[in-house]
Structures are given as C-alpha cells and as structure tokens.
Design an enzyme around this catalytic site. Structure first.
Site, mmCIF file in Angstrom:
data_model
loop_
_atom_site.group_PDB
_atom_site.id
_atom_site.type_symbol
_atom_site.label_atom_id
_atom_site.label_comp_id
_atom_site.label_asym_id
_atom_site.label_seq_id
_atom_site.Cartn_x
_atom_site.Cartn_y
_atom_site.Cartn_z
ATOM 1 N N CYS A 1 -8.066 10.781 -3.127
ATOM 2 C CA CYS A 1 -9.039 9.964 -2.412
ATOM 3 C C CYS A 1 -9.152 10.460 -0.969
ATOM 4 C CB CYS A 1 -8.599 8.500 -2.424
ATOM 5 S SG CYS A 1 -9.639 7.425 -1.407
ATOM 6 N N CYS B 1 -13.206 1.183 -6.615
ATOM 7 C CA CYS B 1 -13.560 1.595 -5.264
ATOM 8 C C CYS B 1 -14.147 3.001 -5.344
ATOM 9 C CB CYS B 1 -12.332 1.581 -4.359
ATOM 10 S SG CYS B 1 -11.043 2.742 -4.886
ATOM 11 N N SER C 1 -8.781 -0.052 -9.361
ATOM 12 C CA SER C 1 -8.819 0.981 -10.398
ATOM 13 C C SER C 1 -9.237 0.418 -11.755
ATOM 14 C CB SER C 1 -7.449 1.664 -10.505
ATOM 15 O OG SER C 1 -6.417 0.711 -10.651
ATOM 16 N N THR D 1 -2.207 3.209 1.599
ATOM 17 C CA THR D 1 -3.556 2.631 1.728
ATOM 18 C C THR D 1 -3.762 1.361 0.920
ATOM 19 O OG1 THR D 1 -4.438 3.956 -0.106
ATOM 20 C CG2 THR D 1 -4.549 4.919 2.117
ATOM 21 N N HIS E 1 6.262 5.428 -4.888
ATOM 22 C CA HIS E 1 4.828 5.425 -5.215
ATOM 23 C C HIS E 1 4.272 6.827 -4.953
ATOM 24 C CE1 HIS E 1 0.518 4.534 -4.915
ATOM 25 N NE2 HIS E 1 0.766 3.410 -5.557
ATOM 26 N N GLU F 1 1.493 7.940 -3.849
ATOM 27 C CA GLU F 1 0.829 8.144 -2.570
ATOM 28 C C GLU F 1 1.846 8.348 -1.449
ATOM 29 O OE1 GLU F 1 -1.808 5.751 0.716
ATOM 30 O OE2 GLU F 1 -2.151 5.224 -1.386
ATOM 31 N N SER G 1 -0.543 -0.853 -7.221
ATOM 32 C CA SER G 1 -0.082 -1.546 -6.019
ATOM 33 C C SER G 1 -1.118 -2.536 -5.513
ATOM 34 C CB SER G 1 0.243 -0.530 -4.920
ATOM 35 O OG SER G 1 0.580 -1.176 -3.715
#
Length: 323
Positions: A106, A22, A277, A174, A134, A136, A233
């Site tokens: 990001c 991405c 990723s 996300t 996690h 994030e 994830s």
C-alpha cells in the site's frame, strides 16, 4: 443500554459508511487478479495479499499460490508482495532467486517506510508503535533495524532506552486504533519532550474513517457486528472502538454464517461494519441474515466520502502497456 421490547417493527440496522475495501486493499487484490490474467497461473504471493480469508480463498481458486517466505517460490517465478509491505532483506532475497517481483505494498505503508529511512539517515532513534509480528511492522522495522524499537502500548514506554532522549522520533503501524495510538504518543512525549513527529499521520485515512463511523453509531447500538478476519488488525480495532464508544456488545465474524443468533436476544439496534480488507458481498450476506430475523430496516450512517484510488504497481503497469 437495554431494550424494553424487540418488536419486529422496531428492529433496525445501522450500516457504517465508509466500511470495507480501502484503496490500498483494492489495489492489492486487483494486482493479483491482473497478474493472473497477464501471466497465467500460478502467481505466487508472499503472505496473505490482504488479511481476509474470503479474498485469499477466492484468489487461490483462480491460481494464486500463497507462501510464507520467498524461499518457497520457485526460482525465476512471479511473486507478488502483499499490501502490508516487506523489508529490504526480502527484496534482496527475491533478487538472488531471480524472481519477477510485483510490489503491491500500500502506498501509505510505503510512506512510513520512507519516513523510517529518513529518520535513520538523521541518526535518530525511532519508536515504532505497532504489533510485534505483524507483517507491516516487520517490513517497516526492516528498513532500519538498528534504529527502530517497537512498542505496543503506553505501558511499555517506560522500558525504552535510547542513545539521546533529545533525538527521538516516532512512527506507527497504519491500522491501529487512533485513540490508543495517541495515548502511546502522549506517553512517549512525556518521556521524550523533544519527540519528533512524522510529517503526517501514519494511521491511514481508511482506518481512521472506519473508526469514526463506528464511534458515531455505537452509542445507539446494543450490538455491533464487524465483518473481518481475526488476523486483520484494523478489523479487531473496530470491535474495540465500538465497545469503547458505547455499544453493549461487539463481535468480529469472518462471514454471516458465524453470527450467533443468541447475540440478537433483546437487541433493537444492530450496528454493522467491516474491516478495510473485506469485500462488500460479505456484508450483504450478513444483512440478509439479519433481515431474516426481522432486522429489515437498514439506515446508512455516513461520516466520510472516500474517493482516493491508487494506480497498479509499476511492474505490472509496464507489462500491461507492452501487451
């Protein structure tokens, strides 16, 4: 579904599009590559820059040094923060150690951080949907730890206690399953009828697009293979989405060498995709291995056209311009 024959002429691969990198991952990986070119090795990276074993090993070979915590970075050295984001406490620690920081978070994760800070400034209780532990989720919750509670599934919603049921908002990691997140939001709205939504969907466009592509092709597949690391994830979610959408079997593999030939027994149609990723070279290796088993016919299943790109972190752009 059960294939009555697996004659070589009938075997085929449905290849999801979009898949793989991405915009946020592409930006993060290029950030480390450019930092190595600009400053020379070593360049330290806090946590895995993205959750992919191949990418991390490739960057290590070029001189990147991955550490778990900022305290492992020598004082005054360069450290890149991963695409998953970090909490304000990590920025403060880096400043105390006089580290030169390059923030590769990001921009879509940064958006969630800003939403957390805004909701906290309004003194709201914030329910963050995500996986405890996690990176994030740790980074987002660190923006307003006194306001944020984390839930991982709809089943946990009944346990929540807030100061004012009419002053509650929600955010999400996300990279979650779109459908499961919606179920959790529905449960939250049942418990808190005046629940305030974020201004826009937190689940990133790439996560959504990859799940839609898998949903589209899975009903035609006896087997779906997702290329991605098991700590990714969004890759793990693709396996779950494939099974929920009708695939008879779905497996996550880091690379083609980990495919079990026994999975192909009785299979006519194999679906292939990859997490956000994952470099496409790993998908091409899998396609070559499948071709060796007679799955030479590859049909692209396109459900979206991705054109979004992100500029490099401002700290790196400044030094590149100066040179």
């Amino acid at each position: 579904m059960t294939a009555t024959t697996t004659d070589t002429k009938q075997r085929r691969v449905l290849l999801a599009n979009p898949r793989g990198y991405c915009a946020g991952v592409d930006r993060a990986v290029i950030t480390v590559e450019k930092a190595l070119e600009q400053y020379g090795a070593p360049v330290y990276v806090r946590k895995q820059i993205v959750h992919n074993t191949h990418v991390v090993r490739s960057l290590e070979e070029r001189g990147a040094v991955f550490v778990e915590e900022t305290e492992e970075v020598p004082e005054g050295a360069i450290v890149v923060f991963s695409a998953h984001g970090v909490s304000p406490a990590v920025h403060e620690e880096a400043s105390k150690r006089s580290l030169k920081t390059i923030d590769a978070t990001c921009p879509l994760v940064t958006k969630v951080h800003k939403e957390a800070k805004r909701f906290a400034s309004e003194d709201r209780d914030i329910i963050l949907i995500g996986h405890i532990g996690h990176e994030e989720v740790e980074g987002t919750s660190g923006e307003a730890p006194e306001h944020i509670q984390i839930v991982e599934s709809p089943d946990e919603v009944h346990k929540l206690e807030v100061r004012d049921p009419d002053n509650v908002s929600w955010l999400s990691q996300t990279t979650l399953s779109v459908d499961e997140t919606n179920e959790t939001v529905d449960a939250l709205r049942t418990k808190f009828p005046n629940l305030l939504d974020p201004p826009s969907d937190d689940i990133c466009y790439a996560t959504t697009n990859r799940q839609v592509a898998v949903k589209t092709m899975a009903p035609e597949c006896e087997l779906v293979i997702v290329v991605g690391s098991d700590n990714s994830s969004n890759s793990v979610r693709l396996v779950e989405v494939a099974l929920a959408a009708g695939a008879d079997a779905a497996h996550l593999i880091d690379n083609a060498s980990l495919m079990d030939d026994a999975w192909l027994e009785g299979v006519t149609t194999v679906g292939v995709t990859s997490g956000a990723s994952v470099p496409d070279i790993l998908v091409q290796e899998l396609l070559r291995r499948l071709a060796g088993h007679g799955y030479e016919d590859v049909a692209l299943v396109t459900t979206a056209d991705e054109t979004l790109t992100f500029s490099l972190p401002k700290e790196l752009r400044r030094d590149l311009r100066a040179e």
